[in-house]
Design a protein around this motif. Structure first.
Motif, short mmCIF file in Angstrom:
data_model
loop_
_atom_site.label_atom_id
_atom_site.label_comp_id
_atom_site.label_asym_id
_atom_site.label_seq_id
_atom_site.Cartn_x
_atom_site.Cartn_y
_atom_site.Cartn_z
N LYS A 97 0.89 -1.14 -0.04
CA LYS A 97 -0.05 0.12 -0.04
C LYS A 97 0.86 1.20 0.04
CE LYS A 97 -4.13 -1.84 0.33
NZ LYS A 97 -5.30 -1.61 -0.66
N LYS A 98 2.22 1.10 0.16
CA LYS A 98 3.12 2.24 0.01
C LYS A 98 2.59 3.24 1.05
CE LYS A 98 4.44 1.55 -4.54
NZ LYS A 98 4.45 2.18 -5.73
N ARG A 99 2.60 2.75 2.52
CA ARG A 99 2.13 3.61 3.40
C ARG A 99 2.63 3.05 4.94
NH1 ARG A 99 -4.33 3.64 3.70
NH2 ARG A 99 -3.73 4.32 1.60
N TYR A 100 2.91 3.93 5.70
CA TYR A 100 3.11 3.39 7.03
C TYR A 100 1.85 3.45 7.91
CZ TYR A 100 8.06 4.81 6.09
OH TYR A 100 9.32 4.77 5.64
N PHE A 101 1.98 2.55 9.16
CA PHE A 101 0.92 2.38 9.82
C PHE A 101 1.27 2.46 11.34
CE2 PHE A 101 -1.24 -0.44 13.12
CZ PHE A 101 -2.35 -0.12 13.00
N SER A 102 0.52 3.25 12.28
CA SER A 102 0.78 3.44 13.49
C SER A 102 -0.67 3.33 14.50
CB SER A 102 1.32 4.61 13.89
OG SER A 102 1.45 5.10 15.35
N PRO A 103 -0.59 2.52 15.32
CA PRO A 103 -1.61 2.45 16.24
C PRO A 103 -2.06 3.71 16.68
CG PRO A 103 -0.19 0.74 16.81
CD PRO A 103 0.58 1.54 15.88
N LEU A 104 -3.46 3.89 17.34
CA LEU A 104 -3.77 5.15 17.84
C LEU A 104 -3.11 5.67 18.98
CD1 LEU A 104 -7.79 4.91 17.28
CD2 LEU A 104 -6.16 6.02 15.97
N GLY A 105 -2.89 6.65 19.19
CA GLY A 105 -1.84 7.12 20.43
C GLY A 105 -0.53 7.03 20.30
#
Length: 127
Positions: free
Chosen positions: A55-63
């Motif tokens: 998807k060519k994106r980073y992911f971070s959990p909320l907070g």
């Protein structure tokens, strides 16, 4: 009497002539451009979160805080300014408590702007 008037006229013209030719006038100099050796080098922006190549994106959990870093030619650029959705942020950390997707970019004078990265904040990755 003619000699005195002639002497005064010669003296007056001499004083006016010498005083008006002073070097008090401003000298126009050609400006020398600032030779910045870094111009042309582009910043590279990275984040300390998981990355999806699909998807060519980073992911971070909320907070969770996302720590951003900018490099150029393998060297860290510690005084780069980071922009989230086009707005400057203070420091190199960003967090979101709402589900959102943001774009982040690094900029610094003397360097070309960095690549734009996309970070998705969510409870689980929606890749």
């Amino acid at each position: 009497m003619k000699k005195i008037l002639f002497f005064i006229a010669i003296a007056s013209f001499s004083v006016i002539g010498f005083s008006s030719c002073s070097e008090d006038d401003t000298v126009l100099e050609t400006p020398v451009p600032n030779q910045n050796p870094n111009i042309g080098q582009q910043l590279t922006l990275t984040a300390n979160t998981s990355y999806s190549t699909e998807k060519k994106r980073y992911f971070s959990p909320l907070g969770n805080q996302v720590m951003l870093s900018a490099t150029s030619g393998g060297s860290a650029v510690s005084d780069a300014t980071f922009y989230v959705n086009g707005k400057e942020i203070m420091g190199n950390r960003y967090t979101s408590n709402t589900i959102t997707t943001v774009t982040i970019q690094a900029k610094r004078a003397g360097y070309l702007d960095s690549n734009v990265i996309t970070v998705q904040f969510a409870q689980k990755p929606y890749f």
